[in-house]
Design an enzyme around this catalytic site. Structure first.
Site, PDB file in Angstrom:
ATOM      1  N   LYS A   1       1.454  15.224   1.927  1.00 18.04           N
ATOM      2  CA  LYS A   1       0.674  14.159   1.271  1.00 18.04           C
ATOM      3  C   LYS A   1      -0.649  14.740   0.803  1.00 18.04           C
ATOM      4  CE  LYS A   1      -0.980   9.424   2.275  1.00 18.04           C
ATOM      5  NZ  LYS A   1      -1.076   8.371   3.317  1.00 18.04           N
TER       6      LYS A   1
ATOM      7  N   SER B   1       0.802   3.927   1.731  1.00 18.63           N
ATOM      8  CA  SER B   1       0.232   4.810   0.741  1.00 18.63           C
ATOM      9  C   SER B   1       0.966   6.139   0.608  1.00 18.63           C
ATOM     10  CB  SER B   1      -1.243   5.078   1.070  1.00 18.63           C
ATOM     11  OG  SER B   1      -1.349   5.798   2.292  1.00 18.63           O
TER      12      SER B   1
ATOM     13  N   SER C   1       1.223   3.210   6.424  1.00 22.93           N
ATOM     14  CA  SER C   1       1.514   4.087   5.291  1.00 22.93           C
ATOM     15  C   SER C   1       2.585   5.138   5.505  1.00 22.93           C
ATOM     16  CB  SER C   1       0.252   4.785   4.825  1.00 22.93           C
ATOM     17  OG  SER C   1      -0.485   3.896   4.039  1.00 22.93           O
TER      18      SER C   1
HETATM   19  N1  GLN Z   1      -1.721  -0.822   3.204  1.00 22.96           N
HETATM   20  C1  GLN Z   1      -2.763  -0.524   4.122  1.00 22.96           C
HETATM   21  C2  GLN Z   1      -4.071  -0.347   3.390  1.00 22.96           C
HETATM   22  O1  GLN Z   1      -4.077  -0.478   2.224  1.00 22.96           O
HETATM   23  C3  GLN Z   1      -2.434   0.682   4.945  1.00 22.96           C
HETATM   24  C4  GLN Z   1      -2.618   1.975   4.246  1.00 22.96           C
HETATM   25  C5  GLN Z   1      -2.450   3.147   5.137  1.00 22.96           C
HETATM   26  O2  GLN Z   1      -1.791   3.080   6.173  1.00 22.96           O
HETATM   27  N2  GLN Z   1      -3.083   4.246   4.747  1.00 22.96           N
HETATM   28  O3  GLN Z   1      -5.074  -0.104   3.945  1.00 22.96           O
END
Ligand code: GLN
Length: 486
Positions: A76, A151, A175
């Site tokens: 990532k 994400s 994410s």
């Molecule tokens: N969807 C969540 C956010 O927007 C989690 C994102 C994540 O786990 N990085 O913060």
């Protein structure tokens, strides 16, 4: 070779069926052919990959191969990688070449893995669909009109599409688990403190955790073996022994106590997702597990608490991007204040700005007690809900997401996007581990079963997930794109 698991690839490499160079060349070819459409990578690093593959083949020839030697992975683009562009999915870091490796990357390299490149993500890991990336949205390999989740959407899509057998993700509020669910792969979010955060671009430091995404629980175990463990450079990384996470994979499940949180099967859950999850639970019953309902009474407050705490920490972490030390710098600033303002206005995307504004507001004098302090108190109650539940059961099960992957562009406002995180976010607030495993489909789109355990119960989660994968074949299904081509 592109539809094999890491474990199968490791066996093929050991048996001399093909070399790491051949495997790496094959996957680089697939990335070239398919990633124009999917957009799962921000940066592909063929030269470094082939050099690492050659080094791995040479190590094997010397008899020095370990379990991960020569196996390709995608990283990532939130992990710093020495000499390679590290963007966090943001225009702010579009030109940032990290001068060092994140701890996880360092460990993966030391284990002999081959990085194919940097996977697309929501900007600074903020999002649930990968549509917030400054480098464009990612498409779901199962259905290109759907999002891959976020994400870590690029990581999940790359694995599902057979461009990489495994990938690294991070999970601040879901994410790893939600994109794994949307893309029909397996994703593990370890306990907070199990894996070093050093060198991972910070989003919300009390919630961020790195973890593996792969086809199977067995592969996740293999990767967790390499990345888990104490790191003195991250003060929140726990000094605690690392077991061999493969050791307990085959432990029988007879007598396993499974809790189904009532609050995870309520309003808003797609009935087809619920059906798939309940069928998965029935598989566990057939393996000898005992199932009962439990309650996590503060679940309802998880989203509001998270969307106060995460933006607060983000607003602090992102204050370093001022256009001076690093990050995007605007043209011809008239003075220092103009430089700060325009650099940040130009460099950050809309969702990131929204969170900086929210976080700055909730941390400001006069609002701190009402928002931030209150959210931390709620967080404590949410954590206690889990600890109480784990007094009664060994693991909790439920859906990873209330719906299967939604269409690109379907979530029209930020709040409806935030509501997607209902089943994943409390886990980060509590710091416990969770895994999502493929458990069926709604039409063409995969469904993920989420399994949760108490702190440091990764071995148990991997065992429970692996046994499901011994009894079902959802993890063996591949999208058309994988089956049809070389
Ligand atoms: N969807 C969540 C956010 O927007 C989690 C994102 C994540 O786990 N990085 O913060």
């Amino acid at each position: 070779m592109h539809d094999k698991t890491l474990t199968e690839l490791a066996a093929s490499l050991a048996a001399g069926e093909f070399t790491s160079r051949e495997l790496t060349e094959h996957l680089l070819g697939r990335i070239q052919r398919h990633d124009g459409e999917l957009n799962s990578f921000i940066t592909v690093t063929p030269e470094q990959a082939l050099a690492a593959a050659d080094a791995a083949d040479a190590a094997r020839a010397r008899g020095e191969a370990g379990p991960l030697t020569g196996l390709p992975v995608a990283i990532k683009d939130l992990f710093c990688t020495d000499g390679v562009l590290t963007t966090a999915g943001s225009k702010m870091l579009a030109n940032f070449v990290a001068p060092y490796d994140a701890s996880v990357v360092e460990r993966l390299k030391a284990a002999g893995t081959v990085s194919l490149g940097k996977a697309n993500l929501d900007e600074f890991a903020m999002g649930s669909s990968n549509e917030n990336s400054a480098f464009g949205a990612v498409k779901n390999p199962w259905d290109t009109s759907a999002v891959p989740g976020g994400s870590s959407g690029g990581s999940a899509a790359a694995v599902a599409a057979g461009l990489a057998p495994a990938a690294m993700g991070t999970d601040t509020g879901g994410s790893i688990r939600q994109p794994a669910a949307f893309c029909g792969i397996t994703g593990l979010k370890p306990t907070y403190g199990r894996v070093s955060r050093w060198g991972i671009i910070a989003y919300a430091s009390s919630l961020d955790q790195a973890g593996p995404m792969a086809r199977t629980a067995e592969d996740c175990a293999l990767l967790l073996n390499a990345i888990a463990g104490h790191d003195p450079r991250d003060s929140t990384c726990v000094a605690r022994g690392v077991p061999d996470y493969r050791e307990e994979l085959n432990a029988p499940l007879a007598g396993l106590k499974i809790g189904l949180p009532r609050e995870y099967f309520g309003d808003g859950l797609d009935p087809e997702v619920e059906r798939a999850v309940r069928e998965a639970v029935a598989v566990y019953e057939s393996l000898g597990a005992k199932v009962r309902e439990v309650s996590l009474p503060h679940t309802h407050y998880a989203i509001p608490a998270y969307y106060v705490i995460a933006p607060a920490e983000a607003s602090s972490n992102l204050s370093r991007y001022d256009g001076v030390r690093f990050g995007h710098r605007c043209e011809n600033p008239s003075d220092l204040i103009d430089l700060y303002k325009r650099s940040r206005a130009e460099g950050f995307g809309e969702e990131v700005k929204r969170r900086i504004l929210i976080g700055t507001h909730t941390l400001s004098e006069g609002f701190f007690d009402a928002y931030y302090k209150k959210a931390q108190q709620v967080r404590r109650l949410i954590r206690q809900d889990f600890l109480d539940a784990f007094e009664e059961v060994d693991v909790l099960m439920g859906p990873a997401s209330p719906t299967p992957a939604f269409d690109l562009g379907a979530q029209k406002d930020p709040v409806s996007m935030y509501l997607q995180d209902i089943y994943t976010i409390a886990v980060n607030l509590a710091g416990i581990p969770g895994i999502s495993v493929p458990a069926g489909f709604v039409g063409k789109r995969p469904v993920g079963l989420q399994i949760l355990g108490t702190h440091f119960a990764e071995q148990r989660l991997l065992n429970v997930a692996h046994q499901f994968q011994q009894a079902t074949d959802w993890h063996l299904r591949r999208p058309q794109l994988v089956e049809e081509s070389a």
